[in-house]
Design a protein around this motif. Structure first.
Motif, short mmCIF file in Angstrom:
data_model
loop_
_atom_site.label_atom_id
_atom_site.label_comp_id
_atom_site.label_asym_id
_atom_site.label_seq_id
_atom_site.Cartn_x
_atom_site.Cartn_y
_atom_site.Cartn_z
N GLN A 33 -22.83 -17.33 34.97
CA GLN A 33 -23.03 -16.47 35.78
C GLN A 33 -24.29 -16.14 35.16
OE1 GLN A 33 -22.05 -14.45 38.14
NE2 GLN A 33 -23.69 -13.80 38.84
N GLN A 34 -24.76 -16.42 34.19
CA GLN A 34 -26.57 -17.07 33.16
C GLN A 34 -26.75 -17.98 33.92
OE1 GLN A 34 -25.96 -17.46 29.58
NE2 GLN A 34 -25.33 -15.29 28.95
N ILE A 35 -26.72 -19.05 34.30
CA ILE A 35 -26.52 -19.76 34.72
C ILE A 35 -27.16 -19.69 36.61
CG2 ILE A 35 -26.20 -22.55 36.04
CD1 ILE A 35 -24.65 -22.74 33.31
N SER A 36 -26.21 -19.03 37.51
CA SER A 36 -25.95 -19.35 38.68
C SER A 36 -27.67 -18.04 38.86
CB SER A 36 -25.12 -18.20 39.21
OG SER A 36 -25.23 -17.65 40.34
N ASN A 37 -27.65 -16.59 37.62
CA ASN A 37 -28.85 -15.97 37.71
C ASN A 37 -30.26 -16.22 37.46
OD1 ASN A 37 -26.89 -14.13 38.07
ND2 ASN A 37 -27.17 -13.42 35.77
N ILE A 92 -20.76 -24.86 27.53
CA ILE A 92 -19.58 -24.64 28.71
C ILE A 92 -18.60 -26.25 28.74
CG2 ILE A 92 -18.96 -25.31 30.96
CD1 ILE A 92 -21.04 -23.40 32.18
N ARG A 93 -18.94 -27.44 28.53
CA ARG A 93 -19.15 -28.70 28.23
C ARG A 93 -17.66 -28.16 26.70
NH1 ARG A 93 -22.41 -30.83 30.54
NH2 ARG A 93 -24.15 -30.77 29.35
N GLU A 94 -18.89 -28.52 25.78
CA GLU A 94 -18.50 -27.75 24.28
C GLU A 94 -17.11 -26.65 24.49
OE1 GLU A 94 -18.16 -29.54 21.65
OE2 GLU A 94 -20.22 -30.67 22.68
N GLU A 121 -33.25 -23.90 29.99
CA GLU A 121 -31.48 -23.04 29.48
C GLU A 121 -30.51 -23.47 29.96
OE1 GLU A 121 -30.07 -19.86 28.13
OE2 GLU A 121 -31.80 -21.04 27.42
N ILE A 122 -30.56 -23.75 31.31
CA ILE A 122 -29.75 -24.20 32.10
C ILE A 122 -28.92 -25.06 31.70
CG2 ILE A 122 -28.85 -25.04 33.99
CD1 ILE A 122 -30.90 -22.86 35.75
N TYR A 123 -29.68 -26.38 31.44
CA TYR A 123 -29.11 -27.55 31.01
C TYR A 123 -27.70 -27.66 28.96
CZ TYR A 123 -32.03 -30.50 33.66
OH TYR A 123 -32.50 -31.51 35.00
N ARG A 124 -28.82 -26.55 28.20
CA ARG A 124 -28.21 -26.06 27.02
C ARG A 124 -27.16 -25.51 27.31
NH1 ARG A 124 -27.64 -21.79 24.63
NH2 ARG A 124 -29.08 -20.27 26.02
N ASP A 138 -13.82 -16.91 29.06
CA ASP A 138 -14.64 -15.48 29.96
C ASP A 138 -15.95 -15.70 29.27
OD1 ASP A 138 -12.92 -13.65 30.34
OD2 ASP A 138 -12.75 -12.86 28.08
N ALA A 139 -15.65 -16.25 27.62
CA ALA A 139 -17.48 -17.45 27.83
C ALA A 139 -18.56 -18.18 28.90
CB ALA A 139 -17.42 -17.49 26.08
N ILE A 140 -16.93 -19.01 29.33
CA ILE A 140 -17.97 -20.09 30.17
C ILE A 140 -18.00 -18.97 31.53
CG2 ILE A 140 -16.75 -21.94 31.80
CD1 ILE A 140 -14.88 -22.86 29.89
N ALA A 141 -16.99 -18.21 31.85
CA ALA A 141 -17.83 -17.57 32.92
C ALA A 141 -19.15 -16.56 32.75
CB ALA A 141 -16.59 -15.90 33.39
N ASN A 142 -19.47 -15.81 31.86
CA ASN A 142 -20.35 -15.80 31.26
C ASN A 142 -21.70 -16.49 31.55
OD1 ASN A 142 -19.43 -12.93 31.55
ND2 ASN A 142 -18.73 -12.99 28.59
N LYS A 143 -21.79 -18.18 30.84
CA LYS A 143 -22.45 -18.21 30.94
C LYS A 143 -22.92 -19.17 32.22
CE LYS A 143 -21.40 -20.16 26.33
NZ LYS A 143 -22.50 -18.99 25.99
#
Length: 133
Positions: free
Chosen positions: A106-110, A12-14, A4-7, A99-104
């Motif tokens: 945060q998901q990675i951090s979680n 984020i790269r896209e 999930e982190i890799y995804r 915003d989407a990058i920041a949310n993603k």
């Protein structure tokens, strides 16, 4: 969880690529507006210069009125409004991407925190098992 982190990192790269394209688009629109302004000024100057020579060039008055119609304030305002609309849409999309990058992120951090918690729990379980046996 690692998948999930890799995804999320791929997403984020896209999004960052899309953001770069948007920023390039903004630069291109600004360059185009600047170029149009310079072209308007050049042609308007030409038209008014021809108007001063009306006595020597019979077509000058017609040319001047045509150029003023094509390159006058109204046309400039229409182009400026169109450019502003395009720029606003591009900026809004860039803000959405940020915003989407920041949310993603945060998901990675979680997810990373969850992985660390699981590893710590496994480590604690292993220590208890070693202590009792």
């Amino acid at each position: 969880m690692q998948r999930e982190i890799y995804r999320l990192e791929d997403e984020i790269r896209e999004l960052q690529k899309e953001k770069e394209v948007g920023e390039d688009f903004i630069d291109e629109v600004n360059r185009g507006v600047s170029h149009n302004d310079e072209e308007f000024d050049r042609r308007y100057s030409l038209a008014t210069g021809m108007g001063e020579k009306r006595g020597r060039a019979t077509f000058a008055e017609k040319l001047m009125s045509r150029m003023q119609n094509n390159y006058g304030q109204i046309k400039r305002q229409q182009i400026a409004e169109s450019a502003n609309n395009m720029l606003n849409k591009a900026f809004n999309r860039i803000y959405e991407i940020e915003d989407a990058i920041a949310n993603k992120r945060q998901q990675i951090s979680n997810l990373e925190n969850e992985i660390a918690r699981i590893i710590a729990a496994q480590e604690e379980e292993r220590r208890r098992h070693e202590a009792c046996c």
